[in-house]
Design a protein around this motif. Structure first.
Motif, short mmCIF file in Angstrom:
data_model
loop_
_atom_site.label_atom_id
_atom_site.label_comp_id
_atom_site.label_asym_id
_atom_site.label_seq_id
_atom_site.Cartn_x
_atom_site.Cartn_y
_atom_site.Cartn_z
N ALA A 1 66.71 61.34 19.97
CA ALA A 1 65.30 61.09 20.45
C ALA A 1 65.00 59.72 21.11
O ALA A 1 64.33 59.89 22.26
CB ALA A 1 64.24 61.33 19.30
N MET A 2 65.57 58.62 20.68
CA MET A 2 65.29 57.40 21.36
C MET A 2 65.96 57.26 22.63
O MET A 2 65.47 56.52 23.36
CB MET A 2 65.95 56.36 20.27
N THR A 3 66.84 58.02 23.15
CA THR A 3 67.51 57.82 24.43
C THR A 3 67.06 59.19 25.18
O THR A 3 67.45 59.20 26.40
CB THR A 3 69.18 57.74 24.18
N SER A 4 65.98 59.74 24.68
CA SER A 4 65.61 61.03 25.59
C SER A 4 63.94 60.70 25.62
O SER A 4 63.69 61.32 26.76
CB SER A 4 65.78 62.21 24.81
N TYR A 5 63.28 60.12 24.93
CA TYR A 5 62.02 60.10 24.90
C TYR A 5 61.28 58.69 25.10
O TYR A 5 62.18 57.59 24.75
CB TYR A 5 61.44 60.71 23.78
N PRO A 6 60.39 58.39 25.67
CA PRO A 6 59.28 59.21 26.42
C PRO A 6 60.18 59.71 27.92
O PRO A 6 60.91 58.79 28.50
CB PRO A 6 58.31 58.65 26.70
N LYS A 7 59.77 60.93 28.44
CA LYS A 7 60.34 61.24 29.35
C LYS A 7 59.66 60.71 30.56
O LYS A 7 58.60 60.43 30.81
CB LYS A 7 60.20 62.88 29.60
N LEU A 8 60.53 60.33 31.74
CA LEU A 8 59.90 59.72 32.90
C LEU A 8 59.06 61.05 33.79
O LEU A 8 59.72 62.09 33.92
CB LEU A 8 61.08 59.38 33.82
N PRO A 9 57.76 60.94 34.34
CA PRO A 9 57.10 62.00 35.00
C PRO A 9 58.10 62.34 36.26
O PRO A 9 58.62 61.33 36.83
CB PRO A 9 55.76 61.32 35.39
#
Lengths: 78, 682
Positions: B529-537
């Motif tokens: 989760a830490m390396t995936s979020y938050p997502k860049l628009p």
């Protein structure tokens, strides 16, 4: 003489063991006590610990502990 | 069905686990005693209409509770849960084994003595009068041959018989009038202190007090005072503390029993074992043979394990591919990523260690069951003593070069808690296999060819030196305490039975999968989760090539942001936010660092052999920074699995987190110092 001074292959009888109480218990439970007969089998390649035969068991003792065991060399040695 | 609970006790090396396996077959269950790392193995069988539950207690020489093992064994046999005590005795070491038996005898409980390895004893010319032994012990004595399953039925008969015959117990060893008088007085005092129903145990507690086996204040101030007086009086009278005097009386009881029940027709010897030791413990050959054996274990664990690991990795990749392709088109999203990268990836990360662990435990089981493990400790003791540890600590350290996780599990062979904890704490400093890809990436990128070997070697040496220093420091501070007396029995050599080797291997591997698996999985999901979020628009990555987009996305995630925030601190070590992000991700497992470096440098997933990544590193960083990366990776905790396994093996989050934080701080301080000094020099 001390157990550490007994040459490998010789049999001796334990005269006394001097150690702190809680450690003394360990010796006694393993069967190392005054009157017990042990045979010194060998020293480890680096000189410490030593291996002795007590009854039918092989026991490893560090020299610092074996130095607290006073023994009498038995006449018979085989 | 009525249940009988049996506590299975015995000295180490009396063949207890063979008896246990014969009793229960495959119906076994492994767990831990609550709060301690002592393994609790139990099994059951049915006999004569009873369900017999057998708890295999740790092998001990006494139940005086010096060690965790002894305390566990004592508490169990003393508890009301334990209906019948079965004492397994090595028939070839009858007299020595009886010391524990005399203590069990005094507990006033149904007792069955199993004279084990009876076949060897008969061959050695020993004859036992079992009936008489039973009478002496106010119980039943039977003969067994654990590894062949002989006498097991008789043993179960005896358990049922002892359970049902409701003997009157007033077992006592006569300690002579001086001790008896004082025991009597203490027994009276204690029976008033203890809760109703426990009066029967009063004499036993009085014995404990006189032998200094428990906290002197456990049974009230009065009892403590009387006991203290009795101890000093007896000491004045005899020049020895009561526990020695009482042990003498016990041995008196034992030799009486021995003389009346055992007939020796031949003098026993262990010629075969001694002959093997003449070679294996030889002054010249002993150590080389030992190192050869260890090399074999090492090879077996990783060389046999590696192909299976590849298969498992490929299997999980296939599974990921399958899930990805089966996923309904248009519904791709966080859930798919969680299942594929978080869960499957996380579980895969745990399961992939399994081949190593299985082969390692197989090797350990063979070494232990054959009797060589005790010899290894005998050979290495001198060296390990120098850093305040025991000879047995050497084996896990060696395994640590392969992988820290099985190495920490391997510390179970150490029975002294403080040296075990010290060993666990220093193990991550032994450079494990997962650091190798990092060295393989960095060294060729920054150093000339003739230095490659030396740099690699120096990383390992730095790790070993730090481990030695840390061990010494820990033994002098946190895990202080004089070494207990190092008395260790070297069991006679035996050919290990397939069954016991595989049982040991399976039980330990299963424990790993079950307990560590759940924890590692949870932390893997957090890291995912830490390396995936938050997502860049999406609009922000529009127009970028995919690799650049990946890098920008990673920078935007929690891990990327943390790395950016702490950049001022990591700068002290010469690390920019890119290295920081990669290191954060690498906490899941150190080898991930290489892949993450590839991503942050917009090169996509890169292998260790990746030339473009090396070029890129060379452009951006100095050799000093390269060295600092390796140094930090070497000293900091290898992976999340290490933290999980440390928690499991020490039963304490404090130790697990202490190790993690301690090593991270140590890594930071040393790396920063090296970097700052390096800058000054260059």
């Amino acid at each position: 003489m001390k157990l550490t001074e007994v040459p490998a292959g010789k049999i001796c009888t334990i005269k006394s063991i001097s150690a702190e109480d809680r450690y003394l218990k360990r010796f006694v439970e393993m069967g190392l006590r005054a009157g017990a007969c042990v045979k010194v089998l060998r020293f480890a390649p680096l000189g410490d610990p030593i291996e002795v035969k007590l009854g039918n068991a092989f026991i490893s003792i560090r020299c610092e502990n074996a130095g607290n065991i006073e023994v009498d060399l038995a006449d018979i040695s085989n | 069905m009525e249940q009988i609970t049996v506590g299975l006790t015995g000295n180490p090396n009396c063949g207890k686990s063979c008896v246990f396996n014969s009793l229960t077959g495959a119906k076994q269950h492994v767990g831990n005693y609550p709060g301690v790392t002592v393994e609790k193995v139990e099994g059951w069988c049915e006999h004569k209409g009873y369900r017999i539950r057998i708890v295999d207690l740790p092998g001990t020489y006494s139940i005086s509770a010096h060690s965790m093992d002894e305390k566990v064994a004592r508490d169990f046999v003393l508890s009301d849960e334990c209906d019948v005590i079965v004492n397994v005795i090595d028939s070839n070491n009858f007299e020595r084994n009886l010391f524990l038996t005399t203590q069990l005898f005094e507990l006033n409980k149904p007792l069955v003595a199993a004279l084990n390895m009876y076949d060897v004893a008969t061959k050695n010319g020993l004859e036992y009068d079992k009936e008489k032994i039973g009478t002496f012990l106010n119980g039943t004595a039977v003969s067994t041959v654990g590894n062949k399953g002989e006498g097991i039925k008789e043993l179960l008969d005896a358990v049922v018989y002892e359970h049902n015959c409701r003997r009157e117990f007033d077992n006592r060893i006569n300690y002579g009038s001086d001790i008896e008088e004082r025991l009597e007085r203490l027994t009276c005092l204690i029976s008033k202190e203890v809760t109703a129903g426990d009066e029967k145990k009063a004499r036993y507690h009085a014995l404990q007090l006189l032998q200094m086996d428990c906290d002197i204040n456990e049974f009230g101030e009065n009892a403590a005072k009387v006991a203290q007086e009795a101890i000093s009086e007896l000491n004045r009278m005899y020049g020895d503390n009561p526990h020695i005097l009482m042990a003498e009386k016990r041995y008196g009881f034992i030799s009486g029993l021995f003389e009346q029940t055992v007939r020796k027709t031949v003098e026993i010897r262990h010629d075969a074992s001694d002959a093997i030791d003449k070679i294996l413990l030889n002054r010249v050959l002993g150590l080389p043979i030992f190192f050869g054996m260890m090399y074999l274990v090492f090879k077996l664990t990783f060389w046999l394990g590696d192909p299976v690991m590849t298969v498992i990795e490929n299997g999980f990749d296939l599974l990921k591919g399958f899930v990805n392709s089966a996923w309904p088109a248009g519904a791709e999203g966080p859930l798919q990523s969680l299942i594929v990268d978080g869960i499957i990836g996380g579980v895969g990360g745990v399961v992939v260690f399994l081949p190593n662990i299985i082969f390692l435990f197989l090797a350990i089981a063979v070494l232990e069951d054959s009797g060589y493990m005790a010899r290894a400790a005998f050979l290495m003791d001198r060296i390990m003593k120098k850093i305040g540890l025991h000879g047995q600590s050497f084996i896990p350290m060696l395994i640590g070069f392969g992988c820290t996780v099985p190495a920490i599990m391997g510390t179970r062979i150490l029975n002294e808690r403080r040296s075990r904890l010290t060993t666990i704490m220093i193990l991550p400093l032994i450079s494990c296999g997962a650091r190798l890809p990092i060295y393989a990436l960095i060294i060729p990128a920054f150093f000339p060819k003739h230095l490659h070997g030396f740099m690699m070697w120096s990383m390992y040496v730095i790790g070993i030196l730090l481990a030695i220093i840390l061990a010494k420091v820990l033994r002098k501070t946190l895990f202080k305490g004089k070494n207990t007396v190092m008395l260790m029995e070297l069991p006679p050599y035996r050919v290990p039975t397939l069954r016991s080797v595989f049982t040991h291997m399976w039980q330990k591997s299963w424990l790993y999968l079950k307990k560590a698996g759940t924890l590692i999985l949870a932390i893997s999901i957090i890291l995912w989760a830490m390396t995936s979020y938050p997502k860049l628009p999406e609009e922000q990555t529009a127009g970028m090539v995919p690799k650049q987009a990946q890098a920008a996305e990673l920078k935007h995630t929690a891990a990327g942001r943390i790395a950016t925030t702490i950049e001022p601190a990591t700068k002290l070590m010469g690390f920019d936010y890119k290295i920081g992000t990669a290191l954060l991700g690498a906490f899941a497992a150190k080898e991930v660092f290489v892949a993450q470096m590839g991503i942050v440098n917009s090169l996509g997933d890169a292998g260790a052999e990746s030339k473009p990544l090396r070029e890129k590193l060379k452009e951006q960083y100095t050799p000093l920074q390269g060295f600092c990366i390796m140094l930090f990776c070497l000293i900091s905790t290898p992976c999340v699995a290490t933290v999980a396994i440390c928690r499991k093996e020490t039963q304490s989050w404090a130790f697990a987190m202490g190790q993690f934080i301690g090593l991270t701080v140590l890594a930071f301080v040393i790396t920063a110092a090296v970097y700052q000094m390096g800058i000054l020099i260059t």
